[in-house]
Scaffold this motif. Structure first.
Motif, PDB file in Angstrom:
ATOM      1  N   GLN A 155      73.137  47.798 -64.702  1.00 21.14           N
ATOM      2  CA  GLN A 155      72.119  47.102 -65.902  1.00 21.14           C
ATOM      3  C   GLN A 155      71.945  47.814 -66.803  1.00 21.14           C
ATOM      4  O   GLN A 155      71.953  49.333 -66.802  1.00 21.14           O
ATOM      5  CB  GLN A 155      70.800  47.015 -64.764  1.00 21.14           C
ATOM      6  N   HIS A 205      73.504  40.294 -75.968  1.00 19.57           N
ATOM      7  CA  HIS A 205      73.007  39.099 -76.167  1.00 19.57           C
ATOM      8  C   HIS A 205      71.492  39.214 -76.042  1.00 19.57           C
ATOM      9  O   HIS A 205      71.058  39.865 -75.166  1.00 19.57           O
ATOM     10  CB  HIS A 205      73.327  37.868 -74.727  1.00 19.57           C
ATOM     11  N   TYR A 254      67.697  37.833 -75.266  1.00 19.29           N
ATOM     12  CA  TYR A 254      67.278  36.507 -74.804  1.00 19.29           C
ATOM     13  C   TYR A 254      65.789  36.490 -74.494  1.00 19.29           C
ATOM     14  O   TYR A 254      65.827  37.723 -74.182  1.00 19.29           O
ATOM     15  CB  TYR A 254      67.480  35.403 -73.098  1.00 19.29           C
ATOM     16  N   GLN A 279      61.895  34.787 -72.738  1.00 20.31           N
ATOM     17  CA  GLN A 279      61.618  34.303 -71.741  1.00 20.31           C
ATOM     18  C   GLN A 279      60.348  34.283 -71.934  1.00 20.31           C
ATOM     19  O   GLN A 279      59.538  35.050 -72.113  1.00 20.31           O
ATOM     20  CB  GLN A 279      61.504  34.976 -70.373  1.00 20.31           C
ATOM     21  N   PRO A 283      64.407  31.318 -69.570  1.00 18.20           N
ATOM     22  CA  PRO A 283      65.184  32.446 -70.455  1.00 18.20           C
ATOM     23  C   PRO A 283      65.899  31.446 -71.857  1.00 18.20           C
ATOM     24  O   PRO A 283      66.228  30.672 -71.316  1.00 18.20           O
ATOM     25  CB  PRO A 283      65.928  32.962 -70.418  1.00 18.20           C
ATOM     26  N   PHE A 326      64.831  40.110 -72.847  1.00 21.20           N
ATOM     27  CA  PHE A 326      65.828  40.748 -72.192  1.00 21.20           C
ATOM     28  C   PHE A 326      67.849  40.792 -72.779  1.00 21.20           C
ATOM     29  O   PHE A 326      67.485  40.354 -73.204  1.00 21.20           O
ATOM     30  CB  PHE A 326      66.439  39.699 -70.677  1.00 21.20           C
ATOM     31  N   PHE A 350      72.391  42.172 -67.612  1.00 23.09           N
ATOM     32  CA  PHE A 350      70.731  41.624 -68.042  1.00 23.09           C
ATOM     33  C   PHE A 350      70.191  42.859 -67.940  1.00 23.09           C
ATOM     34  O   PHE A 350      70.544  43.267 -66.311  1.00 23.09           O
ATOM     35  CB  PHE A 350      70.015  40.782 -67.501  1.00 23.09           C
ATOM     36  N   GLY A 351      69.136  43.473 -67.972  1.00 26.28           N
ATOM     37  CA  GLY A 351      68.135  44.365 -68.259  1.00 26.28           C
ATOM     38  C   GLY A 351      67.202  44.241 -68.019  1.00 26.28           C
ATOM     39  O   GLY A 351      67.094  42.884 -66.796  1.00 26.28           O
ATOM     40  N   GLN A 352      66.677  45.069 -67.364  1.00 29.44           N
ATOM     41  CA  GLN A 352      65.099  44.739 -66.730  1.00 29.44           C
ATOM     42  C   GLN A 352      63.916  44.169 -67.862  1.00 29.44           C
ATOM     43  O   GLN A 352      63.093  43.578 -66.681  1.00 29.44           O
ATOM     44  CB  GLN A 352      64.508  46.574 -66.006  1.00 29.44           C
ATOM     45  N   GLY A 353      64.329  44.231 -69.279  1.00 30.15           N
ATOM     46  CA  GLY A 353      62.758  43.055 -69.682  1.00 30.15           C
ATOM     47  C   GLY A 353      62.335  44.167 -70.107  1.00 30.15           C
ATOM     48  O   GLY A 353      61.831  45.379 -69.800  1.00 30.15           O
TER      49      GLY A 353
END
Lengths: 114, 114
Positions: B2, B32, B34, B36, B42, B87, B104-107
């Motif tokens: 990640q 990219h 996103y 949420q 998201p 994200f 995706f990263g952890q947010g």
């Protein structure tokens, strides 16, 4: 308006049960994805499908399987649910065309395994 | 693996600016972003392709430094509607069957107060 729908918003199952999560998209997208979302871990890919009957493992496939018999439908199967599979499950789809491969997400299914 | 996002959370007052970073240990083809919102799916914000371009979406812009394998999301003059979890999703390959797949990263949780 593009749409990804998931069969349930909330689901409660018992340990050991077989669980089916269904996802349907109406955009004629080739790609479909299943993610699980956990606090602090973000979105982690479970499985991915780029065509009918085609699938690829994501980063955390253990304990899960998938089925894609029709282009618009992608199912996630928990063969024997366990408590560590309690999570939010998100389905997404994207087109093969264009540059962005923008993913459209469904509303999610919050699964609790007791 | 990640990508890593920083910070994990940020709290702002309306009108303040914020930067969210996304770093990968792998060479990247695209990044990219996103967002949420709480209780929602998201939603795609923008894509940055290899080439070091910068993009904008309203008062939200982003950059991509492919040599450092990093992207940054810039939120200027924040509004209440910017609150949510952001994200980054990364793609390492330009082609192949997995080219629709993102990691995706952890947010990053962004909270904007009046």
């Amino acid at each position: 308006d593009v749409k990804v729908t998931q069969s349930s918003r909330y689901l409660v199952k018992r340990t050991g049960e077989k669980v089916f999560l269904e996802c349907v998209q109406d955009m004629d997208h080739e790609n479909m994805f299943w993610y699980r979302q956990d606090p602090g871990l973000g979105l982690r890919l479970i499985y991915f499908s780029y065509d009918v009957k085609m699938k690829e493992k994501g980063d955390i496939p253990e304990g899960y399987s998938v089925s894609r018999e029709k282009k618009e439908r992608f199912s996630l199967i928990l063969e024997s649910a366990s408590t560590n599979q309690t999570s939010m499950y998100l389905c997404a789809s994207s087109s093969l065309g264009g540059v962005s491969y923008e993913q459209y997400f469904g509303p999610g299914t919050r699964l609790t395994v007791t | 693996q990640q990508p890593v996002q920083s910070p994990q959370a940020v709290i702002l007052r309306e009108g303040e600016d914020a930067v969210i970073n996304c770093s990968s240990s792998k060479a990247l083809y695209s990044v990219h972003w996103y967002r949420q919102k709480h209780g929602e799916a998201p939603v795609f914000l923008m894509i940055l392709l290899k080439g070091g371009e910068q993009k904008g979406h309203d008062k939200i812009s982003a950059s991509f430094n492919e040599k450092k394998q990093q992207s940054s999301l810039y939120l200027t003059a924040s509004q209440l509607s910017y609150s949510g979890t952001y994200f980054c999703g990364t793609r390492a390959n330009a082609g192949g069957t997995s080219y629709g797949k993102l990691t995706f990263g952890q947010g990053t949780i962004l909270t904007v107060h009046p």
